[in-house]
Scaffold this motif. Structure first.
Motif, PDB file in Angstrom:
ATOM      1  N   LEU A 164       0.699  -1.227  -0.210  1.00 26.52           N
ATOM      2  CA  LEU A 164      -0.056   0.227  -0.126  1.00 26.52           C
ATOM      3  C   LEU A 164       0.802   1.276  -0.076  1.00 26.52           C
ATOM      4  N   ARG A 165       2.030   1.197   0.698  1.00 27.05           N
ATOM      5  CA  ARG A 165       2.845   2.517   0.716  1.00 27.05           C
ATOM      6  C   ARG A 165       3.480   2.502  -0.550  1.00 27.05           C
ATOM      7  N   GLU A 166       3.694   1.321  -1.209  1.00 31.88           N
ATOM      8  CA  GLU A 166       4.408   1.611  -2.491  1.00 31.88           C
ATOM      9  C   GLU A 166       3.296   2.136  -3.564  1.00 31.88           C
ATOM     10  N   LEU A 167       2.181   1.678  -3.571  1.00 34.79           N
ATOM     11  CA  LEU A 167       1.053   2.427  -4.322  1.00 34.79           C
ATOM     12  C   LEU A 167       1.029   3.885  -4.020  1.00 34.79           C
ATOM     13  N   GLU A 168       1.142   4.140  -2.743  1.00 35.02           N
ATOM     14  CA  GLU A 168       0.886   5.542  -2.396  1.00 35.02           C
ATOM     15  C   GLU A 168       2.108   6.431  -3.085  1.00 35.02           C
ATOM     16  N   SER A 169       3.170   5.776  -2.954  1.00 36.27           N
ATOM     17  CA  SER A 169       4.531   6.418  -3.441  1.00 36.27           C
ATOM     18  C   SER A 169       4.252   6.631  -4.846  1.00 36.27           C
ATOM     19  N   THR A 170       3.932   5.653  -5.706  1.00 42.65           N
ATOM     20  CA  THR A 170       3.686   5.704  -6.922  1.00 42.65           C
ATOM     21  C   THR A 170       2.764   6.676  -7.513  1.00 42.65           C
ATOM     22  N   MET A 171       1.612   6.861  -6.873  1.00 43.29           N
ATOM     23  CA  MET A 171       0.586   7.624  -7.121  1.00 43.29           C
ATOM     24  C   MET A 171       1.256   9.150  -6.964  1.00 43.29           C
ATOM     25  N   ARG A 172       1.956   9.400  -5.783  1.00 39.11           N
ATOM     26  CA  ARG A 172       2.566  10.559  -5.871  1.00 39.11           C
ATOM     27  C   ARG A 172       3.430  10.999  -6.685  1.00 39.11           C
TER      28      ARG A 172
ATOM     29  N   ASN B 291       1.626  12.323  -9.731  1.00 35.71           N
ATOM     30  CA  ASN B 291       0.952  13.241  -9.548  1.00 35.71           C
ATOM     31  C   ASN B 291      -0.631  12.944  -9.364  1.00 35.71           C
ATOM     32  N   LEU B 292      -0.836  11.636  -8.955  1.00 28.70           N
ATOM     33  CA  LEU B 292      -2.319  11.344  -8.837  1.00 28.70           C
ATOM     34  C   LEU B 292      -2.743  11.258  -7.481  1.00 28.70           C
ATOM     35  N   TRP B 293      -1.800  11.655  -6.313  1.00 28.10           N
ATOM     36  CA  TRP B 293      -2.322  11.476  -4.862  1.00 28.10           C
ATOM     37  C   TRP B 293      -2.971  12.676  -4.408  1.00 28.10           C
ATOM     38  N   ARG B 294      -2.507  13.876  -4.936  1.00 34.98           N
ATOM     39  CA  ARG B 294      -3.187  14.975  -4.382  1.00 34.98           C
ATOM     40  C   ARG B 294      -4.535  15.171  -5.081  1.00 34.98           C
ATOM     41  N   GLN B 295      -5.511  14.632  -4.422  1.00 35.81           N
ATOM     42  CA  GLN B 295      -7.064  14.550  -4.863  1.00 35.81           C
ATOM     43  C   GLN B 295      -7.747  15.219  -3.832  1.00 35.81           C
TER      44      GLN B 295
ATOM     45  N   ASP C 134     -19.385   6.601 -10.728  1.00 36.01           N
ATOM     46  CA  ASP C 134     -20.142   7.684 -11.047  1.00 36.01           C
ATOM     47  C   ASP C 134     -20.345   9.215  -9.751  1.00 36.01           C
ATOM     48  N   THR C 135     -19.321   8.610  -8.953  1.00 39.16           N
ATOM     49  CA  THR C 135     -19.289   9.723  -8.005  1.00 39.16           C
ATOM     50  C   THR C 135     -17.603  10.138  -7.659  1.00 39.16           C
ATOM     51  N   MET C 136     -16.770   9.486  -8.164  1.00 41.48           N
ATOM     52  CA  MET C 136     -15.231   9.972  -7.872  1.00 41.48           C
ATOM     53  C   MET C 136     -14.406   9.490  -9.192  1.00 41.48           C
ATOM     54  N   SER C 137     -13.403  10.018  -9.359  1.00 40.19           N
ATOM     55  CA  SER C 137     -12.271   9.689 -10.273  1.00 40.19           C
ATOM     56  C   SER C 137     -11.626   8.294  -9.665  1.00 40.19           C
ATOM     57  N   LEU C 138     -10.927   7.734 -10.696  1.00 49.95           N
ATOM     58  CA  LEU C 138     -10.363   6.398  -9.964  1.00 49.95           C
ATOM     59  C   LEU C 138      -9.288   6.735  -8.999  1.00 49.95           C
ATOM     60  N   PRO C 139      -8.398   7.699  -9.036  1.00 52.71           N
ATOM     61  CA  PRO C 139      -7.443   8.206  -8.228  1.00 52.71           C
ATOM     62  C   PRO C 139      -8.008   8.571  -6.817  1.00 52.71           C
ATOM     63  N   GLN C 140      -9.175   9.071  -7.139  1.00 54.63           N
ATOM     64  CA  GLN C 140      -9.798   9.671  -5.795  1.00 54.63           C
ATOM     65  C   GLN C 140     -10.220   7.977  -4.937  1.00 54.63           C
ATOM     66  N   TRP C 141     -10.974   7.290  -5.838  1.00 56.59           N
ATOM     67  CA  TRP C 141     -11.351   6.092  -5.360  1.00 56.59           C
ATOM     68  C   TRP C 141     -10.201   5.070  -4.593  1.00 56.59           C
TER      69      TRP C 141
ATOM     70  N   ALA D 147      -1.749   8.424 -19.588  1.00 59.57           N
ATOM     71  CA  ALA D 147      -0.561   8.472 -18.727  1.00 59.57           C
ATOM     72  C   ALA D 147       0.693   7.846 -19.202  1.00 59.57           C
ATOM     73  N   ARG D 148       1.712   8.495 -18.726  1.00 64.01           N
ATOM     74  CA  ARG D 148       3.097   8.093 -19.420  1.00 64.01           C
ATOM     75  C   ARG D 148       3.429   6.582 -18.964  1.00 64.01           C
ATOM     76  N   ASN D 149       3.977   5.869 -19.900  1.00 61.13           N
ATOM     77  CA  ASN D 149       4.075   4.296 -19.925  1.00 61.13           C
ATOM     78  C   ASN D 149       4.738   3.865 -18.496  1.00 61.13           C
ATOM     79  N   SER D 150       5.771   4.830 -18.154  1.00 59.04           N
ATOM     80  CA  SER D 150       6.519   4.412 -16.696  1.00 59.04           C
ATOM     81  C   SER D 150       5.506   4.597 -15.599  1.00 59.04           C
ATOM     82  N   ASP D 151       4.696   5.510 -15.431  1.00 58.12           N
ATOM     83  CA  ASP D 151       3.396   5.673 -14.534  1.00 58.12           C
ATOM     84  C   ASP D 151       2.748   4.433 -14.490  1.00 58.12           C
ATOM     85  N   ARG D 152       2.049   3.951 -15.866  1.00 64.14           N
ATOM     86  CA  ARG D 152       1.082   3.037 -15.983  1.00 64.14           C
ATOM     87  C   ARG D 152       1.895   1.705 -15.619  1.00 64.14           C
ATOM     88  N   ILE D 153       2.944   1.634 -15.859  1.00 65.74           N
ATOM     89  CA  ILE D 153       3.411   0.282 -15.446  1.00 65.74           C
ATOM     90  C   ILE D 153       3.820  -0.024 -14.103  1.00 65.74           C
TER      91      ILE D 153
END
Length: 110
Positions: free
Chosen positions: A11-19, A22-26, A43-50, A88-94
């Motif tokens: 989970l911390r790895e996902l958070e770091s990757t989102m940061r 630039n997907l963490w600041r939601q 229907d109510t949130m973007s995927l990064p928010q979710w 999204a950039r390939n590196s971010d997607r991967i």
């Protein structure tokens, strides 16, 4: 390392990757947005928010309580589709894909 410790690390790895992507600041969704019956609250949130306010938050609670894992987890395909659609950039997607796949595997196999 226990499965809960491994999940916390993932989970911390996902958070770091989102940061880094630039997907963490939601903006925190309104309380009513959490009542969505749709998968990923589409229907109510973007995927990064979710990911930040629902997925990571609920799994953080599970880790803290050392609770039982859900029967399955299959979020990686939705993340891949979202990031591809958003250009999204390939590196971010991967990197995001690998982080979420690790979480999916930890949850589903335990």
């Amino acid at each position: 390392m226990t499965v809960h410790e491994e999940l916390d690390s993932a989970l911390r790895e996902l958070e770091s990757t989102m940061r880094a992507a630039n997907l963490w600041r939601q903006e925190r969704p309104e309380p009513a947005a959490f009542d969505s019956a749709q998968p990923f609250c589409v229907d109510t949130m973007s995927l990064p928010q979710w990911l930040r306010f629902v997925f990571i938050a609920r799994l953080d609670e599970l880790v803290a309580a050392e609770g039982p894992m859900p029967a399955s987890c299959d979020v990686a395909p939705a993340v891949e589709a979202y990031l591809t659609q958003e250009g999204a950039r390939n590196s971010d997607r991967i990197l995001m894909g690998k982080a979420v796949e690790r979480i999916d595997t930890l949850v589903t196999e335990n």
